[in-house]
Design an enzyme around this catalytic site. Structure first.
Site, PDB file in Angstrom:
ATOM      1  N   PHE A 223      -2.413   7.679  31.186  1.00 46.11           N
ATOM      2  CA  PHE A 223      -2.055   6.253  31.096  1.00 46.11           C
ATOM      3  C   PHE A 223      -2.150   5.560  32.445  1.00 46.11           C
ATOM      4  O   PHE A 223      -2.052   4.335  32.522  1.00 46.11           O
ATOM      5  CB  PHE A 223      -0.667   6.048  30.459  1.00 46.11           C
ATOM      6  CG  PHE A 223       0.441   6.937  30.966  1.00 46.11           C
ATOM      7  CD1 PHE A 223       0.816   6.940  32.297  1.00 46.11           C
ATOM      8  CD2 PHE A 223       1.134   7.765  30.086  1.00 46.11           C
ATOM      9  CE1 PHE A 223       1.848   7.730  32.759  1.00 46.11           C
ATOM     10  CE2 PHE A 223       2.177   8.570  30.539  1.00 46.11           C
ATOM     11  CZ  PHE A 223       2.535   8.550  31.869  1.00 46.11           C
ATOM     12  N   HIS A 241      11.271   8.825  33.058  1.00 48.31           N
ATOM     13  CA  HIS A 241      12.085   9.709  33.912  1.00 48.31           C
ATOM     14  C   HIS A 241      11.233  10.763  34.625  1.00 48.31           C
ATOM     15  O   HIS A 241      11.709  11.417  35.550  1.00 48.31           O
ATOM     16  CB  HIS A 241      13.228  10.345  33.128  1.00 48.31           C
ATOM     17  CG  HIS A 241      12.836  11.403  32.143  1.00 48.31           C
ATOM     18  ND1 HIS A 241      13.751  12.253  31.566  1.00 48.31           N
ATOM     19  CD2 HIS A 241      11.627  11.755  31.617  1.00 48.31           C
ATOM     20  CE1 HIS A 241      13.136  13.079  30.746  1.00 48.31           C
ATOM     21  NE2 HIS A 241      11.847  12.792  30.756  1.00 48.31           N
TER      22      HIS A 241
END
Length: 339
Positions: A223, A241
């Site tokens: 991504f 996270h």
């Protein structure tokens, strides 16, 4: 658990690497799977696993002391109900968690002071590459990591209404467990599943088994290199996270550019409560630092991150703690500002 009731000596002994790495031996060799049909001798198990018989007996004896097995005369062992949780097919993915954290993550933690001194992941110092680059180069480790990551869909997902979304993109969605659950609830929607090539390696088989292959486009690209356009909802579940604030902002800003003005994002992640005392998130935060260079965040820190990236948080949902562990997750819905 308050600081006053914390038994430091017991905590050290019970959580020692002796214990965890014994669980690793059980999970890696799939001993609970091999004992699922009835008792077997340590020698029989050793022959099937191709390991040293007496060494395996000694580990099985220790695992019996932990309550995972029951030892019988003749060095025979029976699987207990607790040991059944370490079967490779058991719900929750505990076996995969133990394997992942007993291998490369364990080696990174052995050099934990590097992270304390530098603020950088010890994993990269030990292996000479990032954790995700390591997974791309090691198929077996990648398979274990994907199995661990896809073992449980955050409970808060079931509380969120995806109605009206024609296309739902799960960015960093791995094998597709979350997307499958959502598409089963909303049969008129279609999906886009994106992750690295290693991350989606088993997605086609998983989606086919769930009858969803014709409703999902699988994109095997990072991504940070490419983001799909045209979705109504973009989901980032247990993704942010893994990354530093700088990398999160880079991803979120790129996502803001890729999405339409009426689209929304749904961020799901662990949240650390701003309270004193024990919380598992304060320790999983250390795992993010040592292995990935990421961090667990408080709800305020997550909101601030989204705002800085150009989003307005429009709603939040919280999930109950995962059974057996004080783990908290929250869902943040956000929309781009300035459109």
């Amino acid at each position: 658990m308050s600081q006053a009731t914390l038994d430091t000596r017991k905590l050290v002994v019970d959580s020692a690497p002796w214990v965890f790495q014994s669980l690793y031996v059980a999970a890696k060799l799939r001993l609970p799977d091999l004992l699922a049909d009835g008792p077997r001798t340590a020698a029989d198990l050793a022959a099937e696993c191709e390991v040293h018989p007496q060494a395996l007996y000694r580990f099985c004896r220790a695992l019996a002391a932990l309550g995972l097995f029951t030892e019988e005369p003749g060095e025979r062992f029976t699987l207990t109900e607790a040991g059944g949780d370490l079967r490779s097919t058991a719900p929750g993915g505990l076996a995969h968690f133990v394997v992942v954290n007993g291998e490369e993550s364990f080696r990174a933690w052995a050099d934990v002071l590097y992270s304390v001194r530098t603020g950088l992941p010890a994993f990269e110092h030990v292996f000479g590459m990032s954790h995700f680059d390591f997974l791309a180069a090691n198929a077996e480790s990648s398979k274990s990591f994907n199995a661990m990551s896809g073992a449980g869909v955050p409970g808060v997902v079931a509380k969120y209404d995806f109605a009206g979304a024609a296309v739902i993109a799960d960015v960093g969605g791995g094998t597709g467990g979350l997307l499958a659950q959502v598409l089963e609830r909303f049969p008129d929607a279609r999906g886009i599943l994106q992750d690295t090539p290693a991350g989606v390696a088993e997605a086609e088989a998983f989606l086919t088994a769930h009858g969803l292959a014709d409703r999902v486009e699988v994109v095997g690209r990072s991504f940070f290199e490419y983001l799909p356009t045209g979705a109504d909802v973009y989901v980032l579940s247990r993704v942010l996270h893994d990354w530093s604030d700088a990398d999160c902002l880079r991803l979120l800003r790129a996502l803001r550019e890729a999405m339409g003005p009426d689209a929304r994002i749904v961020v799901i992640d662990n949240v650390i409560p701003q309270v004193e005392g024990y919380h598992v998130g304060k320790f999983s935060d250390l795992q993010m630092l040592v292995v990935l260079g990421g961090r667990e965040r408080t709800a305020k820190e997550m909101t601030d991150l989204l705002v800085e990236a150009g989003f307005a948080v429009t709603s939040t949902l919280t999930s109950d703690a995962v059974p057996g562990a004080p783990r908290s997750e929250a869902l943040f819905e956000a929309r781009p500002t300035g459109n």
